[in-house]
Design an enzyme around this catalytic site. Structure first.
Site, PDB file in Angstrom:
ATOM      1  N   LYS A   1      -5.055  -2.429   7.875  1.00 50.73           N
ATOM      2  CA  LYS A   1      -5.504  -3.546   7.037  1.00 50.73           C
ATOM      3  C   LYS A   1      -6.992  -3.753   7.299  1.00 50.73           C
ATOM      4  O   LYS A   1      -7.539  -3.150   8.228  1.00 50.73           O
ATOM      5  CB  LYS A   1      -4.725  -4.819   7.353  1.00 50.73           C
ATOM      6  N   ARG A   2      -7.646  -4.636   6.515  1.00 49.69           N
ATOM      7  CA  ARG A   2      -9.041  -4.955   6.807  1.00 49.69           C
ATOM      8  C   ARG A   2      -9.159  -5.426   8.246  1.00 49.69           C
ATOM      9  O   ARG A   2      -8.223  -6.022   8.784  1.00 49.69           O
ATOM     10  CB  ARG A   2      -9.523  -6.092   5.900  1.00 49.69           C
TER      11      ARG A   2
ATOM     12  N   HIS B   1      -6.413 -17.023  -2.927  1.00 49.32           N
ATOM     13  CA  HIS B   1      -5.927 -15.992  -2.006  1.00 49.32           C
ATOM     14  C   HIS B   1      -6.262 -16.266  -0.552  1.00 49.32           C
ATOM     15  O   HIS B   1      -6.052 -15.401   0.297  1.00 49.32           O
ATOM     16  CB  HIS B   1      -6.507 -14.623  -2.370  1.00 49.32           C
TER      17      HIS B   1
ATOM     18  N   LYS C   1       4.818  -3.010   1.803  1.00 51.18           N
ATOM     19  CA  LYS C   1       4.757  -1.549   1.661  1.00 51.18           C
ATOM     20  C   LYS C   1       5.449  -0.868   2.843  1.00 51.18           C
ATOM     21  O   LYS C   1       6.104   0.163   2.690  1.00 51.18           O
ATOM     22  CB  LYS C   1       3.295  -1.083   1.535  1.00 51.18           C
TER      23      LYS C   1
ATOM     24  N   LYS D   1      -6.533 -11.425  11.684  1.00 50.92           N
ATOM     25  CA  LYS D   1      -5.441 -10.450  11.599  1.00 50.92           C
ATOM     26  C   LYS D   1      -5.046  -9.943  12.989  1.00 50.92           C
ATOM     27  O   LYS D   1      -4.027  -9.289  13.166  1.00 50.92           O
ATOM     28  CB  LYS D   1      -5.832  -9.289  10.686  1.00 50.92           C
TER      29      LYS D   1
ATOM     30  N   THR E   1       0.343  -7.944   1.870  1.00 48.65           N
ATOM     31  CA  THR E   1       1.145  -7.114   0.968  1.00 48.65           C
ATOM     32  C   THR E   1       1.450  -5.780   1.642  1.00 48.65           C
ATOM     33  O   THR E   1       2.395  -5.089   1.264  1.00 48.65           O
ATOM     34  CB  THR E   1       0.403  -6.860  -0.366  1.00 48.65           C
TER      35      THR E   1
HETATM   36  C1  26Y Z   1     -16.657 -13.336  -2.055  1.00 45.91           C
HETATM   37  C2  26Y Z   1     -16.133 -13.180  -0.670  1.00 45.91           C
HETATM   38  C3  26Y Z   1     -16.351 -14.379   0.185  1.00 45.91           C
HETATM   39  C4  26Y Z   1     -14.719 -12.704  -0.671  1.00 45.91           C
HETATM   40  C5  26Y Z   1     -14.489 -11.370  -0.812  1.00 45.91           C
HETATM   41  C6  26Y Z   1     -13.222 -10.848  -0.769  1.00 45.91           C
HETATM   42  C7  26Y Z   1     -13.631 -13.542  -0.498  1.00 45.91           C
HETATM   43  C8  26Y Z   1     -12.348 -13.010  -0.455  1.00 45.91           C
HETATM   44  C9  26Y Z   1     -12.138 -11.654  -0.589  1.00 45.91           C
HETATM   45  C10 26Y Z   1     -10.827 -11.020  -0.504  1.00 45.91           C
HETATM   46  C11 26Y Z   1      -9.744 -11.640  -0.147  1.00 45.91           C
HETATM   47  C12 26Y Z   1      -8.450 -10.962  -0.007  1.00 45.91           C
HETATM   48  O1  26Y Z   1      -8.318  -9.761  -0.112  1.00 45.91           O
HETATM   49  N1  26Y Z   1      -7.407 -11.768   0.236  1.00 45.91           N
HETATM   50  C13 26Y Z   1      -6.063 -11.268   0.436  1.00 45.91           C
HETATM   51  O2  26Y Z   1      -5.383 -11.348  -0.799  1.00 45.91           O
HETATM   52  C14 26Y Z   1      -4.102 -10.760  -0.706  1.00 45.91           C
HETATM   53  C15 26Y Z   1      -3.501 -10.776  -2.083  1.00 45.91           C
HETATM   54  O3  26Y Z   1      -3.135 -12.064  -2.444  1.00 45.91           O
HETATM   55  C16 26Y Z   1      -3.251 -11.483   0.312  1.00 45.91           C
HETATM   56  O4  26Y Z   1      -2.034 -10.806   0.439  1.00 45.91           O
HETATM   57  C17 26Y Z   1      -3.946 -11.544   1.667  1.00 45.91           C
HETATM   58  O5  26Y Z   1      -3.207 -12.342   2.560  1.00 45.91           O
HETATM   59  C18 26Y Z   1      -5.339 -12.089   1.490  1.00 45.91           C
HETATM   60  O6  26Y Z   1      -6.036 -12.017   2.719  1.00 45.91           O
END
Ligand code: 26Y
Length: 796
Positions: free
Chosen positions: A534-535, A346, A646, A540, A642
């Site tokens: 968003k976060r 991701h 929406k 971003k 995503t």
């Molecule tokens: C463990 C830690 C380093 C970590 C924690 C949370 C690493 C990543 C995440 C979360 C990542 C995340 O939310 N990624 C998002 O996933 C979405 C679904 O695929 C994407 O649409 C988005 O672009 C992406 O930032």
């Protein structure tokens, strides 16, 4: 059960009085919510049992989606909708003098995630059940989900979230199905009948207790399961210090993403990951053994999907069971494991690529570490055969190197499928970030463009628009989102557009009211609602949005003849607690709002609003009211996004970079129906590789940039005059890693086009309708069908 509203009312009242021992007139909204929830659970319990029985009887291949996050939001409304009993319930309650909406509002969001990855998992569960596919979720039952955000004086304050405070009506605790998970201790290696044996001794044991939640599909009898694991002390702990053991054990499922700045925090995170994996695989294997007796054909009946690398220990854990418990050969175990497990990436951001120090990993998970070492050795040997003498490449690709275990490498080596989440993201993985792996395993790599459940995000969140859509093209779109394309012919239909405008106005009025209640800011309902939710993250680029607003403000102040179409800029974002830079951006948005919203001179042409505690239930109120969707990440950085989908399905028009799924939105709606600006991913990556961008030049040559950047530090924001220096430095001293200044001019220009386009309402509504019409592709139903066909090999 609820054949009509009379029956519903009768059962509801009877249940309420029976369970709470009080008259309906004395009951609270919470009592009513719990009563409804219990009724629904009972109502579907037969289907839940039958789904499980059918799966067993038909020997159907089962999919398990392992994820450290499930961002479910509220469930009552979505279940009533999926069961098709919303109207009966709503009318019945109305006759009792209560509003279903008020009951829905007392449900606390299940916020077991922080953003896109967790919400994607939740959308996937809805689509799996709605498509009658046997797919289940497994996650952690965190006692506290993502923190509640309070804004105090413009600063973010984090409070522990408490979704379980009033219990959880949707879950069933299944203590009899608990799994024992082992940490620490050591491994005794010995030989028995010519076979190496591994015995994990002196382990600290933790009980993983499952709580099952039903996943109810839309208009179907399928009820799948989301199994969330809770960590509890083992019955007979062997530890000296029982209190400490109890505390440490319960900590495992206490918080989502505990702070991992120090080793203690890192250990806890790694514990969480293994806990999820050991419990999930343990229960899957136990059920499988009960049905088939042995694990020889495991991969033919089970698919396990890992949502990013967080559950990647599923690979060595399944190997451990096949080797140590089933006594298979390494080759057989490896064949079964790799053919069972698949992986989605991701992100390409290096800080999110997980690497665990060996000194932490090895003592905590001694047997798992041994297995990873063996996987690594065998892999490196294969690499050596293929690339003899190419030490550099082998070092780069190794799973363990320089004292670190690289989780993404383990995932690629140990899975049969590796996918990105949007076309461009998958291409970047293949040709840049994971280039070496793509060369070695080209057949594993594929793309699955993300999707959203259009049922929650349109049918549930925006019933007004859903009704309009249905009036135009019938109800088929609810199960077949691709039918939304039929709306295309209404894009030029005057009466449809009039209705569309009407619906949007209605939703804007609802949001305006909410904004006023929450923030005290009165906004112009006819202004353009320009939204970025968003976060909070540097990539971003909420900062780019802010700098543009500052520029507009400066211009309005400097030139009384300059006017713009009134705009309300709406933000919602949580910053991760340790991410200080992101928190300063939140303060910056508030300082800007403070300045702009009270300035009489700009005559209400600009308003800035920050909605605190952005979460799923709030999102459902924001998307329907948006005119403009801000998707302005530095190209190449947003894997997919995503939220963009929406917004689109709710008729907002995107202003965005050619990044993530924006590109695929662009391809569908065409250049006339989206506002694209900024560097392309190619250009950004080229800059990174050649170090060609000098932010100072843009600062120096563009007066507009110079002014807004200076205002970060020159006392313009007098309430926090030295607070924004790190932001200023990020743009100049640190050479603007996210190309904010580089894309500024292009963004301003695109924003001007947005303003002009909005003035031509007829044209704008056409754009809006075309966006809705083309959003069908971005349903998670489509995404899940692709996973089912290409990766999991499962069928209805
Ligand atoms: C463990 C830690 C380093 C970590 C924690 C949370 C690493 C990543 C995440 C979360 C990542 C995340 O939310 N990624 C998002 O996933 C979405 C679904 O695929 C994407 O649409 C988005 O672009 C992406 O930032």
């Amino acid at each position: 059960m609820f054949a009509n509203k009379e029956e519903f009312k009768y059962t509801f009242l009877q249940r309420l009085e029976m369970v709470y021992g009080k008259r309906f007139s004395e009951s609270t909204a919470l009592d009513q919510y719990h009563t409804l929830g219990n009724m629904i659970r009972e109502h579907i319990s037969n289907h839940w049992i039958q789904t499980n029985e059918r799966n067993r009887a038909e020997h159907k291949k089962q999919v398990y989606y392992l994820s450290i996050e499930f961002l479910l939001g509220r469930l009552l409304g979505s279940y009533l909708m999926n069961l098709g009993i919303r109207d009966v319930v709503e009318e019945g309650l109305k006759e009792l003098g209560i509003q279903l909406r008020d009951i829905e509002e007392v449900e606390t969001d299940a916020g077991l995630g922080n953003g896109g990855l967790g919400r994607l998992a939740a959308c996937f569960l809805d689509s799996l059940a709605s498509l009658d596919l046997p797919g289940h979720g497994q996650g952690i039952r965190y006692k506290h989900g993502l923190f509640d955000q309070k804004i105090v004086n413009g600063y973010q304050v984090e409070l522990p979230e408490q979704w379980l405070r009033h219990g959880n009506v949707w879950e069933v605790r299944k203590e009899d199905l608990a799994i024992e998970v082992n940490f620490w201790g050591k491994v005794n290696v010995y030989t028995e009948n010519g076979r190496l044996k591994f015995h994990h001794i002196d382990a600290e044991k933790v009980m993983a207790v499952p709580y099952d939640m039903p996943v109810i599909g839309y208009d179907t009898k399928t009820v799948n399961t989301l199994r969330l694991w809770s960590a509890e002390p083992a019955k007979f702990p062997m530890n000296k210090n029982v209190m400490q053991y109890k505390r440490e054990t319960e900590a495992i499922s206490e918080f989502l993403y505990p702070d991992d700045a120090n080793d203690e925090g890192k250990i806890l995170r790694l514990k969480q990951q293994y806990f999820l994996v050991a419990a999930s695989i343990g229960s899957i294997v136990r059920e499988y053994r009960n049905r088939y007796g042995h694990l020889k054909d495991f991969h033919q009946h089970v698919a396990i999907h890992i949502n990013d690398t967080h559950p990647v220990l599923a690979i060595p854990e399944l190997m451990r069971i096949l080797l140590d418990e089933e006594e298979m050969s390494w080759e057989d175990a490896w064949y079964i494991t790799t053919n069972t497990i698949s992986y989605t990436n991701h992100t390409t951001l290096s800080e999110a690529l997980e690497k665990w120090p060996v000194y932490i990993f090895k003592p905590l998970l001694p047997r798992i570490y041994m297995i990873i070492e063996e996987i690594n050795e065998r892999f490196c040997r294969n690499l050596w055969e293929r690339y003899p003498g190419d030490w550099k490449r082998i070092e780069e690709m190794a799973i363990i190197a320089h004292g670190l275990v690289k989780m993404a490498h383990l995932a690629i080596v140990g899975c049969h499928s590796v996918n990105g989440v949007a076309k461009i993201h998958s291409e970047i993985l293949k040709h840049r970030e994971m280039k070496r792996f793509y060369e070695y395993f080209p057949e594993k790599f594929n793309n699955k463009t993300n999707g959203i459940t259009h049922r929650r995000w349109l049918l549930k969140a925006n019933p007004e628009l859903a009704t309009l859509v249905t009036e135009a093209i019938g109800t088929g779109w609810i199960k077949h989102s691709e039918q939304l394309i039929e709306l295309k012919r209404y894009a030029t239909d005057a009466s449809f557009k009039e209705e569309l405008a009407h619906v949007k106005m209605k939703r804007k009025a609802i949001l305006a009211k909410l904004i006023c209640e929450k923030t005290g800011i009165a906004i112009d309902e006819t202004s353009i609602f320009d939204v970025q939710v968003k976060r909070l993250h540097a990539y971003k680029r909420q900062l780019l949005n802010v700098l543009h607003i500052m520029y507009l403000y400066n211009r309005l102040k400097a030139d009384p003849n300059f006017t713009i179409y009134p705009r309300t800029f709406i933000f919602g974002a949580k910053a991760s607690p340790g991410y200080h830079y992101a928190k300063r951006i939140i303060k910056l948005i508030h300082s800007l709002a403070e300045k702009v919203n009270h300035d009489k001179q700009i005559k209400g042409q600009l308003k800035v609003v920050f909605l605190e505690n952005y979460r799923v239930s709030l999102a459902e109120k924001i998307f329907p009211a948006a005119d403009v969707s801000e998707q302005i990440s530095t190209a190449s950085k947003e894997a997919s996004g995503t939220g963009n989908m929406k917004f689109m399905i709710n008729g907002a028009v995107t202003i965005g970079t050619m990044d993530g799924a924006n590109i695929e939105i662009f391809e569908r709606v065409g250049s006339d129906n989206i506002f694209i600006f900024g560097l392309t991913a190619e250009e950004v990556l080229h800059y990174y590789e050649n170090g060609g961008y000098h932010s100072y030049e843009y600062y120096h040559h563009d007066q507009r940039i110079q002014q807004v950047v200076n205002q970060l530090v020159n006392g313009f924001f007098h309430d926090a005059y030295d607070h924004f220096e790190p932001i200023y430095d990020s743009l100049l001293a640190q050479n603007d890693q996210y190309f904010v200044l580089r894309d500024f001019a292009s963004y301003v220009e695109a924003q001007e086009k947005v303003g002009t386009a909005y003035e031509h309402q007829e044209k704008w509504l056409e754009m809006s309708a075309i966006n809705i019409a083309n959003s069908g592709y971005f349903s998670s139903d489509r995404t899940i069908r692709e996973y089912a066909r290409d990766i999991w090999n499962i069928h209805e």
